[in-house]
Motif scaffolding. Structure first.
Motif, PDB file in Angstrom:
ATOM      1  N   SER A   1       0.838  -1.191   0.000  1.00  0.00           N
ATOM      2  CA  SER A   1       0.000   0.000   0.000  1.00  0.00           C
ATOM      3  C   SER A   1       0.873   1.241   0.000  1.00  0.00           C
ATOM      4  O   SER A   1       1.789   1.385   0.810  1.00  0.00           O
ATOM      5  CB  SER A   1      -0.908  -0.012   1.251  1.00  0.00           C
ATOM      6  OG  SER A   1      -1.503   1.234   1.456  1.00  0.00           O
ATOM      7  N   LYS A   2       0.590   2.139  -0.946  1.00  0.00           N
ATOM      8  CA  LYS A   2       1.281   3.428  -0.962  1.00  0.00           C
ATOM      9  C   LYS A   2       0.926   4.234   0.279  1.00  0.00           C
ATOM     10  O   LYS A   2       1.747   4.987   0.802  1.00  0.00           O
ATOM     11  CB  LYS A   2       0.907   4.198  -2.223  1.00  0.00           C
ATOM     12  CG  LYS A   2       1.447   3.580  -3.515  1.00  0.00           C
ATOM     13  CD  LYS A   2       1.087   4.438  -4.725  1.00  0.00           C
ATOM     14  CE  LYS A   2       1.633   3.831  -6.014  1.00  0.00           C
ATOM     15  NZ  LYS A   2       1.270   4.640  -7.199  1.00  0.00           N
ATOM     16  N   ASP A   3      -0.322   4.055   0.740  1.00  0.00           N
ATOM     17  CA  ASP A   3      -0.740   4.774   1.941  1.00  0.00           C
ATOM     18  C   ASP A   3       0.100   4.353   3.145  1.00  0.00           C
ATOM     19  O   ASP A   3       0.508   5.191   3.956  1.00  0.00           O
ATOM     20  CB  ASP A   3      -2.220   4.512   2.231  1.00  0.00           C
ATOM     21  CG  ASP A   3      -3.131   5.139   1.185  1.00  0.00           C
ATOM     22  OD1 ASP A   3      -2.689   6.108   0.527  1.00  0.00           O
ATOM     23  OD2 ASP A   3      -4.263   4.664   1.015  1.00  0.00           O
TER      24      ASP A   3
ATOM     25  N   LYS B   1       3.127   3.126   3.133  1.00  0.00           N
ATOM     26  CA  LYS B   1       4.479   3.653   2.970  1.00  0.00           C
ATOM     27  C   LYS B   1       4.525   5.140   3.323  1.00  0.00           C
ATOM     28  O   LYS B   1       5.486   5.616   3.950  1.00  0.00           O
ATOM     29  CB  LYS B   1       4.935   3.436   1.526  1.00  0.00           C
ATOM     30  CG  LYS B   1       6.429   3.486   1.332  1.00  0.00           C
ATOM     31  CD  LYS B   1       6.801   2.992  -0.060  1.00  0.00           C
ATOM     32  CE  LYS B   1       8.311   2.921  -0.226  1.00  0.00           C
ATOM     33  NZ  LYS B   1       8.706   2.401  -1.544  1.00  0.00           N
ATOM     34  N   SER B   2       3.476   5.850   2.948  1.00  0.00           N
ATOM     35  CA  SER B   2       3.405   7.271   3.283  1.00  0.00           C
ATOM     36  C   SER B   2       3.294   7.478   4.791  1.00  0.00           C
ATOM     37  O   SER B   2       3.886   8.404   5.352  1.00  0.00           O
ATOM     38  CB  SER B   2       2.201   7.902   2.572  1.00  0.00           C
ATOM     39  OG  SER B   2       2.038   9.245   2.940  1.00  0.00           O
TER      40      SER B   2
END
Length: 804
Positions: free
Chosen positions: A340-342, A344-345
């Protein structure tokens, strides 16, 4: 129940019939308690049951009832009554004479009291109410006009509610709570005592009658609201918390939708969600169900983590330090994090808030939670998001300093659980740093040295390796002092594992100290392999930590300690000094035992293996070092005889398993290296002597039965050499060719013509496929005056084959 009351004087309660001086009850109060219990046991209807309950809780608050008394209450009341109260309220039933909020209040109060006993908290009837409780906490009371306008409760085509559902679809089927009708409370007033008597409806919030849920006469309806009553929420959370504390509680909550429901309660800021739901969810996610929870509900958990992360970044001072302790519970497990990019953010955001905390001047107690959170974030995405090379070096340095301070204390100083937890986190930071620093390599221009993650320069890498060496020196010092009785402690295993990770990369530093520690390392691994350690604490720890051996399905098998040590043994067995110490510790036998276990497990699965097991291959490499350098030991040590039997058994199977060909290659090479050291086998079928060759003594009794098989074997050898030419070289290097030529050169005849024909056919095939074999045969031909000289077909093969 609601908040606990301090047990003082007559408010404390002992077992019925016990001495009043011990229980805190006077003889008359104990007599009254027994009478109430008798009335409860012999109640004719629900109204009498509730009246008796009110009297009991007036004498003794529910949370102070002893286990025996509580079980008597459970046997009399059961869980059917509170479950019926909840279901009737959620389905909007009015036959009881009380509004839904009164029914729910009373039902949850009863469940909260009964759940204080662990056996009752695990009872199927109580567990069946969990979806209802979660629905209340997540979505508020289902009887409000707002909820009814949304179609609550859900009904089937006939208009009858087939189950009680919340927004998440978690339902409580009818059969879980039969009968569905709540008790008639209309005549409860007649069962109550007058004010001031023992049955009066008064007392602390902890007692069953604390919720205003049982009143005389008609009651005024509450003002419709979507917020849950605080006391009711306390009872709901108490029930869920006691269930979660049971052995199978986390699985029970997870399977009944606790994770999405609690996430929703926190997101909607429902009653006590921050005070109760968040800690309960943290406890649930820090248990062994953590990987399953993240695999089932990644969206909800990432959203929750995002909210917590945002709050953490906006916090300051002690609040932020406190959140460092709680945040790791809400992170996904390493290796099981959703792509998930979320996510990682979020991790990048957390690092942004952590950097000033790592750089700040804080006490050791304050730094501990910061390092633990840092280690958890490193477990997820490595060094990629940590920060600049300078900050990475600072983080490693602070972790190494904590390890030295913690482990270099004077002997006899016991580490607290908190210190052990922090040091275990520091180990993980050190291991991650070691992997990066050791992967730098060396180039002529240090300015060109960069990695894709930390970007450490050569100088920075050397600095990191330097502080790591100092820290691992402290680790070695600490392990030298460990008593055998502590080998089952989780922290000792974590320390052992960290040192093994360092030894796998670095064996040139602290060589003398490492050699001195070898007896501990080998004996520790051997004890776990043979099942002499670990304690229950280590078993539980291994089942919950991410250090589990994935090749074994993520469960502790007793082999894990040796698996971590194997790479180091592979290096150490190649060096003269450490190898001699390993031999005195009978390390080859330990490695052979490990291979036997591994092959036994593999064979038990029919050779089916989802992934390679690198540990078995590494064990082969270590044994190969012994086979190459310690010929005398290999010839004499019985463990190498056992190893040859294993290799003989395993190799034919492994050759037909594509995923196991690397292991097959290891087994084959190891077998050949051991075989070359063995004396040539005796008992050949034919022996040379003056005159004709004779059948050897060992074979003469059976020659009539085996002669034809022996000749067929020679013909098969000839055919195999033609198909697999490399076998000719094996026949020469293994000594078969030389022994056969010597026999045929020295004897004047063979037992029969068929034997001569079979031998000649095999020799012709070997001569045609191998130049070195032809050269050796030609040499014997020139000097021979025996049977060999008369083999015309062999002469022809030598004549027509090209020379080299």
């Amino acid at each position: 129940m609601a908040e606990k009351r301090n047990p003082v004087n007559s408010d404390s309660c002992g077992a019925p019939g016990s001495d009043g001086a011990d229980s805190g009850l006077t003889p008359s109060q104990q007599d009254m308690l027994e009478r109430c219990l008798h009335a409860l046991t012999h109640a004719n209807n629900d109204s009498h049951t509730l009246a008796a309950l009110l009297l009991i809780t007036r004498l003794c608050p529910a949370n102070q009832l002893d286990s025996a008394t509580l079980k008597r209450v459970f046997e009399a009341v059961g869980l059917s009554l509170p479950a019926r109260l909840l279901v009737t309220a959620m389905q909007g039933g009015t036959s009881s004479g009380l509004p839904p909020e009164e029914l729910v209040t009373l039902g949850t109060a009863l469940l909260a009291a009964l759940s204080t006993d662990p056996d009752m908290a695990a009872h199927p009837q109580l567990l069946s109410t969990i979806p209802l409780l979660l629905g209340l906490l997540a979505d508020g009371p289902g009887w409000t006009p707002q909820m009814k306008a949304q179609g609550w409760p859900k009904t089937d085509q006939e208009g009858q509610s087939s189950s009680v559902q919340n927004e998440n679809g978690v339902s409580l089927d009818k059969e879980d709570t039969e009968p569905q009708t709540a008790p008639d409370m209309s005549n409860l007033e007649q069962s109550k005592s007058t004010p001031g008597e023992p049955g009066e409806h008064q007392g602390s919030e902890e007692s069953l009658n604390s919720k205003e849920g049982v009143k005389t006469g008609a009651t005024k309806p509450r003002t419709p609201t979507t917020c849950l009553d605080k006391a009711l929420a306390v009872d709901c959370y108490q029930i869920l918390s006691t269930v979660c504390a049971t052995d199978r509680g986390p699985e029970q909550l997870l399977s009944r939708g606790a994770v999405p429901a609690l996430c929703r309660a926190i997101d909607h800021k429902q009653t006590l969600s921050q005070e109760k739901a968040l800690p309960l969810l943290g406890h649930l996610l820090s248990s062994h169900v953590r990987p399953i929870a993240w695999s089932k509900h990644p969206t909800e958990l990432v959203s929750l983590l995002s909210a917590i992360s945002t709050e953490f970044c906006h916090a300051s001072g002690q609040d932020q330090l406190d959140m460092c302790t709680q945040l790791p519970h809400f992170l996904p497990p390493p290796g099981g994090a959703p792509e998930s990019k979320d996510l990682k953010s979020i991790v990048s955001q957390l690092w942004g808030a952590l950097r000033p905390m790592v750089q700040a001047k804080v006490t050791s107690a304050q730094l501990g939670p910061i390092l633990v959170l840092s280690a958890c974030l490193l477990d997820l995405f490595g060094w990629e998001l940590v920060g600049t090379p300078k900050f990475c070096c600072l983080l490693v340095n602070r972790a190494c300093v904590e390890v030295r301070m913690g482990l270099e204390e004077l002997p006899g100083t016991d580490l607290t659980p908190v210190q052990q937890h922090v040091l275990t986190a520091c180990y993980r930071i050190m291991e991650a740093a070691m992997e990066q620093a050791c992967s730098q390599g060396f180039v002529e221009d240090p300015s060109q040295l960069r990695t894709t993650t930390t970007g450490l320069s050569l100088q920075q890498s050397r600095q990191v390796l330097g502080v790591l060496e100092e820290a691992f020196s402290a680790v070695i010092y600490y392990l030298q002092l460990v008593d055998k009785s502590h080998h089952g402690d989780p922290f000792i295993f974590a320390t052992f594992r960290s040192l093994c990770a360092w030894l796998a990369e670095e064996t040139s530093c602290l060589k003398d100290e490492v050699i001195a520690l070898l007896p501990f390392l080998i004996n520790y691994a051997k004890e776990h392999l043979e099942g002499e350690s670990p304690g229950k604490g280590l078993l539980n720890w291994m089942s919950e930590m991410s250090v589990n051996d994935t090749s074994q399905g993520g469960t502790w098998t007793g082999e894990d300690a040796l698996r971590y040590l194997l790479p180091a043994l592979c290096h150490l067995s190649a060096e003269e000094g450490p190898r001699q110490v390993l031999l005195t510790l009978d390390t080859p036998a330990l490695l052979v035992g490990f291979l036997e276990r591994g092959w036994g497990a593999l064979k038990g699965r029919g050779g089916v293996c989802g992934t390679r097991d690198p540990s078995m291959e590494t064990a082969c490499s270590a044994l190969l070092n012994f086979a190459v350098t310690e010929a005398d030991r290999v010839r004499k040590d019985p463990c190498f005889v056992s190893l040859q039997c294993l290799l003989t058994d395993a190799l034919p199977v492994l050759l037909h398993k594509p995923r196991l060909l690397v292991l097959a290659a290891n087994f084959c090479t190891l077998g050949l290296m051991i075989g070359r050291l063995k004396p040539a086998p005796k008992g050949r079928a034919l022996t040379a002597g003056p005159g004709p060759a004779q059948v050897s003594t060992a074979w003469v009794e059976w020659w009539e039965e085996v002669a034809e098989l022996w000749r067929l074997g020679l013909q098969a050898l000839a055919g195999c050499v033609q198909v697999q030419p490399w076998l000719a070289a094996v026949a020469r290097e293994g000594g078969w060719l030389g022994d056969t030529l010597a026999l045929l050169s020295s004897c004047s005849a063979l037992p029969d013509p068929h034997t001569k024909g079979a031998l000649e056919e095999a020799l012709v095939a070997v001569a045609r496929q191998c130049p070195l074999c032809r050269e050796e045969i030609s040499t014997f031909m020139v000097e021979s005056k025996g049977v060999l000289h008369s083999m015309t077909q062999l002469h022809g093969a030598l004549t027509h084959c090209p020379t080299t």
